[in-house]
Design a protein around this motif. Sequence first.
Motif, short mmCIF file in Angstrom:
data_model
loop_
_atom_site.label_atom_id
_atom_site.label_comp_id
_atom_site.label_asym_id
_atom_site.label_seq_id
_atom_site.Cartn_x
_atom_site.Cartn_y
_atom_site.Cartn_z
N GLU A 244 0.83 -1.21 0.00
CA GLU A 244 0.00 0.00 0.00
C GLU A 244 0.86 1.26 0.00
O GLU A 244 0.53 2.25 -0.67
CB GLU A 244 -0.94 0.02 1.21
N ILE A 245 1.96 1.24 0.76
CA ILE A 245 2.85 2.41 0.77
C ILE A 245 3.48 2.60 -0.60
O ILE A 245 3.55 3.73 -1.12
CB ILE A 245 3.94 2.24 1.84
N TYR A 246 3.92 1.52 -1.21
CA TYR A 246 4.49 1.62 -2.55
C TYR A 246 3.46 2.14 -3.55
O TYR A 246 3.77 2.97 -4.43
CB TYR A 246 5.00 0.25 -3.02
N GLN A 247 2.23 1.66 -3.44
CA GLN A 247 1.17 2.11 -4.35
C GLN A 247 0.85 3.58 -4.12
O GLN A 247 0.58 4.32 -5.08
CB GLN A 247 -0.09 1.25 -4.15
N LEU A 248 0.90 4.01 -2.87
CA LEU A 248 0.65 5.42 -2.56
C LEU A 248 1.71 6.30 -3.21
O LEU A 248 1.39 7.33 -3.83
CB LEU A 248 0.63 5.60 -1.04
N LEU A 249 2.97 5.92 -3.08
CA LEU A 249 4.04 6.71 -3.68
C LEU A 249 3.93 6.73 -5.20
O LEU A 249 4.17 7.77 -5.84
CB LEU A 249 5.39 6.15 -3.25
N ASP A 250 3.56 5.60 -5.78
CA ASP A 250 3.39 5.55 -7.23
C ASP A 250 2.25 6.48 -7.67
O ASP A 250 2.37 7.19 -8.68
CB ASP A 250 3.08 4.11 -7.67
N THR A 251 1.16 6.50 -6.93
CA THR A 251 0.03 7.37 -7.26
C THR A 251 0.42 8.84 -7.16
O THR A 251 0.06 9.65 -8.03
CB THR A 251 -1.16 7.06 -6.33
N LEU A 252 1.17 9.21 -6.13
CA LEU A 252 1.64 10.59 -5.99
C LEU A 252 2.52 10.97 -7.17
O LEU A 252 2.40 12.07 -7.73
CB LEU A 252 2.41 10.75 -4.68
N HIS A 253 3.41 10.06 -7.55
CA HIS A 253 4.31 10.31 -8.68
C HIS A 253 3.51 10.55 -9.97
O HIS A 253 3.80 11.49 -10.74
CB HIS A 253 5.25 9.13 -8.85
N LEU A 254 2.50 9.74 -10.20
CA LEU A 254 1.68 9.89 -11.40
C LEU A 254 0.88 11.18 -11.37
O LEU A 254 0.68 11.82 -12.41
CB LEU A 254 0.75 8.68 -11.55
N LEU A 255 0.42 11.58 -10.20
CA LEU A 255 -0.34 12.83 -10.08
C LEU A 255 0.52 14.04 -10.39
O LEU A 255 0.02 15.04 -10.93
CB LEU A 255 -0.91 12.95 -8.67
N VAL A 256 1.80 13.98 -10.06
CA VAL A 256 2.69 15.09 -10.40
C VAL A 256 2.75 15.24 -11.92
O VAL A 256 2.74 16.36 -12.45
CB VAL A 256 4.09 14.85 -9.80
N ALA A 257 2.80 14.12 -12.62
CA ALA A 257 2.90 14.15 -14.09
C ALA A 257 1.55 14.42 -14.75
O ALA A 257 1.48 15.10 -15.78
CB ALA A 257 3.48 12.84 -14.59
N TRP A 258 0.47 13.88 -14.17
CA TRP A 258 -0.86 14.00 -14.78
C TRP A 258 -1.89 14.46 -13.76
O TRP A 258 -2.78 13.70 -13.36
CB TRP A 258 -1.28 12.66 -15.39
N PRO A 259 -1.82 15.72 -13.33
CA PRO A 259 -2.72 16.20 -12.28
C PRO A 259 -4.18 16.34 -12.71
O PRO A 259 -5.05 16.57 -11.88
CB PRO A 259 -2.12 17.58 -11.94
N GLN A 260 -4.45 16.17 -14.00
CA GLN A 260 -5.81 16.33 -14.50
C GLN A 260 -6.59 15.01 -14.50
O GLN A 260 -7.79 15.01 -14.80
CB GLN A 260 -5.79 16.90 -15.92
N VAL A 261 -5.96 13.89 -14.15
CA VAL A 261 -6.61 12.58 -14.25
C VAL A 261 -7.40 12.29 -12.97
O VAL A 261 -6.82 12.04 -11.91
CB VAL A 261 -5.56 11.47 -14.50
N LYS A 262 -8.73 12.32 -13.07
CA LYS A 262 -9.59 12.15 -11.89
C LYS A 262 -9.43 10.78 -11.26
O LYS A 262 -9.55 10.62 -10.04
CB LYS A 262 -11.05 12.37 -12.30
#
Length: 306
Positions: A277-295
């Motif tokens: 879950e921690i790894y998935q959380l960090l991955d999600t944060l990383h993706l949000l930095v690149a694609w902040p428009q993806v709901k």
Amino acid sequence: MNPDTKLTLGQIKAICARHNIPYRRHNRITTGFSHEVHRLNDDLIIKIFNNHDGQYFKTESALLASDQPFKKPRLVASSAQNEDIDRSYIIMNFVPGLSLGSNWHRATDTQRENLIKDICQSLKVINQIKPSELFLIEAESWGESLKISGEALVAKLKSKNSIDEATASKVLRKLSSGMGLFAADKVQPVYWDIHFDNFIVNDTFELQAIIDLENVALTALDYPLFVIQKQTDEPEKFLREEDEKYADKKDYEKLKGWYKKYYPEMFAFESIDARLEIYQLLDTLHLLVAWPQVKELYMKLDKLIS
């Protein structure tokens, strides 16, 4: 996301001249790369690093130049940024074959299992390389490295107003509460980005090469699990748009079991689900930095911190 083409014909010819490579032709490759990649003279690949941090360049160059017994492209030449080009680059031989990502649906279960077995053997070879040989510098601890990464990602998202203060606080609390899970972890060189576009196979699904070796880092052995889990749950996320029709979850349902069979060290951790879950959380944060428009990413973030 593929970067814009910035390398000019003049720069390519200058690079070829620098390394005594006769220039005949080149074409841009735009499938599955985060750096600028060109095929050169049919038998070579030139990869230009978009990140000015030299760590990725040094690590991949060292791996390609090594005699480590796993299948990879061969380093032909490399250079840090210079008067010809303001980015580091490597030139390697072109490995004929198919991207496993676009062809996994065509393989039989026997071929798939044999492939995962071969991939795991390669991953174990990488684990045994001395970090200094790959220019990898150990952080104070694996947990501290995760915490620093998470805090930096949260700061970026806040600065762009992608997340509010309440969400940021929840993320940081989640990260802080989970750090005890990683307190005793040993780190080793780990090739963590093990999605199938990074594996080249032949037409009988035998492994020909692992590519994008910049993604070797000092981590705990279970870190690649978030990639395996994501492939299992959302295989379409790793496929080109034209290949998404082949994203049948049934083709991936045995994937985790095969990795566990041939790479049991990856699973030999307590509280493995909480770590994931921690790894998935960090991955999600990383993706949000690149694609902040993806709901969809915000929905996933809310689920992980709730």
